[in-house]
Design a protein around this motif. Sequence first.
Motif, mmCIF file in Angstrom:
data_model
loop_
_atom_site.group_PDB
_atom_site.id
_atom_site.type_symbol
_atom_site.label_atom_id
_atom_site.label_comp_id
_atom_site.label_asym_id
_atom_site.label_seq_id
_atom_site.Cartn_x
_atom_site.Cartn_y
_atom_site.Cartn_z
ATOM 1 N N SER A 242 0.865 -1.189 0.000
ATOM 2 C CA SER A 242 0.000 0.000 0.000
ATOM 3 C C SER A 242 0.896 1.231 0.000
ATOM 4 N N TYR A 243 0.313 2.394 0.060
ATOM 5 C CA TYR A 243 1.120 3.613 0.192
ATOM 6 C C TYR A 243 1.406 3.832 1.674
ATOM 7 N N VAL A 244 2.564 4.430 1.980
ATOM 8 C CA VAL A 244 2.879 4.639 3.407
ATOM 9 C C VAL A 244 1.834 5.511 4.088
ATOM 10 N N PHE A 245 1.076 6.237 3.296
ATOM 11 C CA PHE A 245 0.022 7.086 3.867
ATOM 12 C C PHE A 245 -0.953 6.261 4.713
ATOM 13 N N SER A 246 -1.120 4.993 4.347
ATOM 14 C CA SER A 246 -2.062 4.146 5.082
ATOM 15 C C SER A 246 -1.735 4.127 6.569
ATOM 16 N N ASP A 247 -0.478 3.863 6.874
ATOM 17 C CA ASP A 247 -0.118 3.661 8.274
ATOM 18 C C ASP A 247 -0.037 4.975 9.033
ATOM 19 N N PHE A 248 0.504 5.983 8.368
ATOM 20 C CA PHE A 248 0.558 7.297 9.006
ATOM 21 C C PHE A 248 -0.867 7.800 9.238
ATOM 22 N N ILE A 296 7.068 12.188 2.270
ATOM 23 C CA ILE A 296 7.104 13.005 3.494
ATOM 24 C C ILE A 296 6.257 14.268 3.330
ATOM 25 N N GLU A 297 6.386 14.905 2.201
ATOM 26 C CA GLU A 297 5.637 16.151 1.985
ATOM 27 C C GLU A 297 4.130 15.939 2.039
ATOM 28 N N ASN A 298 3.705 14.728 1.698
ATOM 29 C CA ASN A 298 2.262 14.479 1.650
ATOM 30 C C ASN A 298 1.706 13.837 2.919
ATOM 31 N N LEU A 299 2.463 13.816 3.985
ATOM 32 C CA LEU A 299 1.925 13.247 5.228
ATOM 33 C C LEU A 299 0.691 14.013 5.732
ATOM 34 N N PRO A 300 0.655 15.354 5.600
ATOM 35 C CA PRO A 300 -0.592 16.040 5.994
ATOM 36 C C PRO A 300 -1.800 15.592 5.160
ATOM 37 N N TYR A 301 -1.566 15.316 3.897
ATOM 38 C CA TYR A 301 -2.659 14.763 3.063
ATOM 39 C C TYR A 301 -3.109 13.412 3.629
ATOM 40 N N ALA A 302 -2.128 12.586 4.035
ATOM 41 C CA ALA A 302 -2.471 11.271 4.605
ATOM 42 C C ALA A 302 -3.353 11.440 5.840
ATOM 43 N N ALA A 303 -3.061 12.466 6.647
ATOM 44 C CA ALA A 303 -3.848 12.693 7.868
ATOM 45 C C ALA A 303 -5.296 13.038 7.525
ATOM 46 N N LEU A 348 -8.356 19.400 8.061
ATOM 47 C CA LEU A 348 -8.153 20.391 6.999
ATOM 48 C C LEU A 348 -7.789 21.756 7.594
ATOM 49 N N GLU A 349 -8.445 22.097 8.706
ATOM 50 C CA GLU A 349 -8.109 23.379 9.356
ATOM 51 C C GLU A 349 -6.658 23.412 9.819
ATOM 52 N N ASN A 350 -6.164 22.266 10.211
ATOM 53 C CA ASN A 350 -4.796 22.202 10.732
ATOM 54 C C ASN A 350 -3.747 21.932 9.653
ATOM 55 N N THR A 351 -4.171 21.793 8.414
ATOM 56 C CA THR A 351 -3.232 21.411 7.367
ATOM 57 C C THR A 351 -2.095 22.422 7.165
ATOM 58 N N PRO A 352 -2.372 23.740 7.141
ATOM 59 C CA PRO A 352 -1.248 24.675 6.995
ATOM 60 C C PRO A 352 -0.199 24.500 8.103
ATOM 61 N N ALA A 353 -0.667 24.318 9.329
ATOM 62 C CA ALA A 353 0.277 24.126 10.448
ATOM 63 C C ALA A 353 1.059 22.822 10.282
ATOM 64 N N MET A 354 0.401 21.775 9.804
ATOM 65 C CA MET A 354 1.103 20.495 9.592
ATOM 66 C C MET A 354 2.156 20.644 8.504
ATOM 67 N N LYS A 355 1.779 21.336 7.444
ATOM 68 C CA LYS A 355 2.723 21.508 6.330
ATOM 69 C C LYS A 355 3.964 22.269 6.789
ATOM 70 N N ALA A 356 3.744 23.286 7.607
ATOM 71 C CA ALA A 356 4.883 24.074 8.105
ATOM 72 C C ALA A 356 5.795 23.188 8.960
ATOM 73 N N PHE A 357 5.177 22.351 9.775
ATOM 74 C CA PHE A 357 5.947 21.460 10.650
ATOM 75 C C PHE A 357 6.791 20.491 9.815
ATOM 76 N N ILE A 358 6.181 19.944 8.784
ATOM 77 C CA ILE A 358 6.884 18.984 7.912
ATOM 78 C C ILE A 358 8.011 19.691 7.146
ATOM 79 N N ALA A 359 7.724 20.886 6.658
ATOM 80 C CA ALA A 359 8.701 21.608 5.838
ATOM 81 C C ALA A 359 10.027 21.788 6.592
ATOM 82 N N GLU A 360 9.924 21.965 7.893
ATOM 83 C CA GLU A 360 11.148 22.142 8.705
ATOM 84 C C GLU A 360 11.948 20.843 8.840
ATOM 85 N N ARG A 361 11.337 19.738 8.492
ATOM 86 C CA ARG A 361 12.003 18.444 8.722
ATOM 87 C C ARG A 361 12.425 17.740 7.448
#
Length: 362
Positions: A242-248, A296-303, A348-361
């Motif tokens: 499957s895609y790793v998005f499943s588990d995340f 990694i960049e799409n982990l917020p989408y997975a959420a 969805l409301e938290n997606t910008p914050a998640m993206k910012a968090f991921i971008a730093e990593r």
Amino acid sequence: MDRLNDIAKHFAIEGEIAEIKPLGSGLINDTYKVTTKGTDTPDYVLQRINHHIFTDVDALQSNITAVTRHLRRKLEADGATDIDRRVLNFLPTVEDASKTYFFDGENYWRVMTFIPDALTFDIVNPEYSRHAGRAFGKFQADLVDIPETLVETIPDFHNMEFRLQQLREAIADDKAGRLADVRDIADKLLAHADEMCLAEQLHREGRLPKRICHCDTKVNNMLFDRDGKVLCVIDLDTVMPSYVFSDFGDFMRTAANTGAEDDPDLDRVNFNMDIFRAFTEGYLESAGVFLTREEIENLPYAAALFPYMQAVRFFADYLNGDTYYKTAYADHNLVRTRAQIKLFESVLENTPAMKAFIAERI
Ligand code: GN1
Ligand code: MG
């Protein structure tokens, strides 16, 4: 009880059975704890496999055997000491030592060794989430080099396009005559259909690989010891490509929900960013070795994808007249749908914050 006793006796269990009682809260299989007399012999878990859902039980158990064997080897190579508590052990049948399931003419059964002094949680704190992230990342990393080709035990299990097709069919058929009152839910779900099929689109473009994933990373599918350390990942039925998005995504869906999966009070249902941050850090520590930038960049989408997919699945089942998931009351699948949509909106409301968090990593 007598019937369960007779079934348990088809497996190579040690000791004498004292009692068999229901265990856990799964929505698909029926699970029992088999307690043996005295303290010298282990206890066991007996399960009736839902073969309407897992139609090829032989392939299902072959997958599980391959996975547990491979994980056991990794633990041995790591020099782990408590291996029997870190990976599930399925028992062979008395009649055929090469088989880990028994067919009684009507149902399929299996038995695994019960892991004592282990805890499961429906709610976890950030510290436990970090451990869980590390453990699910390691689970995926350990299975990267499994030599066997695993079967998709449920074809298209986490294929969003397929799940939407099932929903569209359920809407068209309206088998249980329930659509008229809930058309607004159908519209709301379908409005997000295109953006939620990003994974299939990326896969078609060759930008997203399939890897061996657990595919049911509900927080309560993980055993913890009393110090909060992750012992073992359980419920291996859906381990498949499957895609790793499943588990995340499925962990976020269950652990980062401040309410219950089927919470009737939507005010309680919100996405918990502390859990997201802790789990993500743990997950990237162990899975970072193989993940691509795109993953990694799409982990917020997975959420967002998993509460959405679960809403689509619960809602389709509601329209079909509750034929897939076990339900406890008449509108249960509808209540579940509403709770998952609320969670999706909060993600969805938290997606910008998640993206910012991921971008730093990255
Ligand atoms: C089912 O096995 P269990 O009850 O943990 C389902 C999952 C859903 C989950 C929702 C084979 O999982 O996909 O996410 O219910 N498993 C199957 O709680 O459909
Ligand atoms: Mg399951």
